[in-house]
Scaffold this active site. Structure first.
Site, short mmCIF file in Angstrom:
data_model
loop_
_atom_site.label_atom_id
_atom_site.label_comp_id
_atom_site.label_asym_id
_atom_site.label_seq_id
_atom_site.Cartn_x
_atom_site.Cartn_y
_atom_site.Cartn_z
N TYR A 185 0.82 -1.18 0.17
CA TYR A 185 0.07 -0.16 0.09
C TYR A 185 0.83 0.98 -0.04
CZ TYR A 185 -5.08 -0.51 0.26
OH TYR A 185 -6.38 -0.70 -0.09
N GLU A 231 -0.55 4.72 -0.67
CA GLU A 231 -1.42 6.08 -0.82
C GLU A 231 -0.58 7.04 -0.74
OE1 GLU A 231 -4.83 5.40 1.70
OE2 GLU A 231 -5.71 4.22 0.14
N ASP A 280 -6.80 13.98 -24.78
CA ASP A 280 -6.87 12.37 -24.48
C ASP A 280 -6.08 11.79 -25.51
OD1 ASP A 280 -7.11 9.74 -23.91
OD2 ASP A 280 -9.25 9.96 -23.38
N THR A 327 -3.48 6.38 -22.07
CA THR A 327 -3.40 4.84 -21.54
C THR A 327 -2.04 4.14 -21.87
OG1 THR A 327 -4.45 4.05 -23.44
CG2 THR A 327 -5.91 4.36 -21.49
N LYS A 366 -2.09 0.62 -25.11
CA LYS A 366 -2.52 0.75 -26.34
C LYS A 366 -1.30 0.85 -27.43
CE LYS A 366 -7.18 2.48 -25.68
NZ LYS A 366 -6.98 2.93 -24.51
N ARG A 419 -1.44 -2.29 -18.66
CA ARG A 419 -2.90 -1.80 -18.75
C ARG A 419 -2.95 -0.64 -17.54
NH1 ARG A 419 -7.10 -3.09 -21.25
NH2 ARG A 419 -6.03 -4.41 -22.32
#
Ligand code: DSN
Length: 416
Positions: free
Chosen positions: A48, A50, A194, A220, A223, A229
């Site tokens: 974790y 954060e 984007d 992203t 692609k 991903r």
């Protein structure tokens, strides 16, 4: 894993075999390197973290700090921007953060219509973007099937959006980022780009960059960029504080450190000369595929492509996009049905298919192979239901996939 959880292992193995045995033409997919995949299957998934490097809410973050710093530095160097947030779990998560950073709820957005090639997170009524903001859209012209920047300007002057959004998931032409920026400036709007689909092309300078023109750029990583991903936000000193806060805690909790490590690996790969050659081949292959299909009588929306993808209007063959997707799938050519501009059919039927060359170029297909594949696509679409044609094409596809393995035996190691 094979002995501990045979059910999951065998499904993963079946998917690996499917990818090896089919030619992947879904424009948003690619085959990540073994190194990218290996980074995702590590103990980093246990952590974790954060917060951000040096400012975490948990102890023991010294090594994941190193990883996130590497990913951020590589993203900034690759795309030539001053700040990057590498935590978004997906492109939509990146867009949530970008819109929250630039807008108040109910502000007005002018974005490309989904029906003309836009994206769900650019204002679909059932997406957060359509639910929380007032959406107006621009599209492509009926004759040219291209975006006309004069028409975008007219619409922006009429709507006076707080934010102009450029970027698409099914548009095959170069996006004119300086023109979008000029319209945003004239109308007092912020500009969000984007570049999810074209991020790899932009990294390799095969498509002009939006960096320097947009207030915020989202992308992203899986692609054309060929990473894991995930999503990412690029911006300047004026917006990074907001973006860091709208990614976390605004839209997400703990970052996926194993995926961020894989992003770092992919960003290093994307800075190599080999990656630039790969991206040029992706575009050459897309042009060759569009030319082959056109020569065989299929209509390509807007007459061709400048990037890695194209929309093929299959209406003339008497098929819907859904039927075309199915007959191609039956011969191991994978693609997706897609609305074409001004489509009369509903989205689940559609009149087009979207084809992209990023994945087949990764496995090594060149212009010659892509032209052969284009002939097979045309043949199958002009003889739907002809089992002899399907058998012959399926056997040709099998031979080509064997000649161009994606991972070969190494994939067995990765997934075992
Ligand atoms: N679903 C992706 C695509 O196929 O283009 C966009 O997020």
């Amino acid at each position: 894993m094979k002995s501990q959880d045979a059910a999951v292992w065998s499904a993963i193995e079946a998917e690996r075999v499917r990818q090896e045995a089919q030619l992947e033409l879904i424009a948003s997919e690619n085959h990540a390197s073994r190194e990218v995949i290996a980074a995702m299957g590590t103990v980093l998934t246990n952590k974790y973290a954060e917060g951000y490097p040096g400012r975490r809410y948990y102890g023991g973050c010294e090594h994941v700090d190193t990883i996130e710093d590497l990913a951020r530095a590589r993203a900034k160097a690759l795309f030539g921007c001053t700040h990057a947030n590498v935590q978004p779990h997906s492109g939509t998560q990146a867009n949530i953060a970008a819109l929250m950073a630039l807008l108040q709820p109910r502000d007005t957005i002018l974005a490309m219509s989904l029906d003309h090639g836009g994206h769900l997170s650019h204002g679909h009524p059932k997406n957060f973007s359509g639910l929380f903001y007032a959406i107006h859209s621009y599209g492509v012209e009926k004759g040219t099937e291209r975006i006309d920047m004069d028409r975008v300007r007219e619409k922006a002057l009429l709507v006076r959006p707080k934010l102009l959004l450029a970027g698409a998931s099914a548009y095959s032409r170069t996006l004119d980022f300086p023109a979008f920026a000029a319209i945003a400036q004239e109308t007092g709007a912020k500009l969000l780009v984007d570049m999810a689909h074209i991020a790899g092309l932009v990294a390799a300078k095969v498509h002009p960059t939006p960096v320097g023109h947009a207030d915020i750029v989202t992308l992203t990583t899986h692609k054309t960029l060929r990473g894991p991903r995930g999503g990412m936000v690029l911006c300047g000193a004026d917006t990074i504080k907001q973006v860091n806060s709208t990614v976390f805690p605004g839209g997400q909790g703990g970052p996926l450190m194993h995926v961020i490590a894989a992003k770092a690996v992919a960003l290093r790969e994307a800075a190599t000369p080999e990656f630039a050659v790969y991206q040029r081949r992706v575009v050459e292959n897309a042009k060759a595929l569009a030319e082959t299909l056109t020569a065989r009588g299929l209509r390509i929306v807007s007459g061709g492509t400048d990037n890695h993808l194209m929309l093929v209007d299959v209406g003339a063959s008497g098929l819907s996009g859904k039927q075309a997707e199915d007959v191609l799938h039956a011969v191991d050519l994978t693609c997706n049905k897609n609305l074409i501009p001004y489509d009369q059919r509903p989205p689940m039927e559609a009149s087009g298919i979207r084809l992209g060359t990023a994945a087949v170029t990764t496995r090594g297909l060149g212009v010659g192979e892509v032209r052969r594949m284009g002939e097979w696509i045309a043949e199958v679409l002009s003889h739907p239901g002809d089992e002899a044609v399907a058998r012959r094409v399926r056997s040709n596809v099998a031979e080509m996939t064997r000649a161009f393995p994606i991972y070969g035996d190494a994939a067995r190691v990765v997934h075992a």
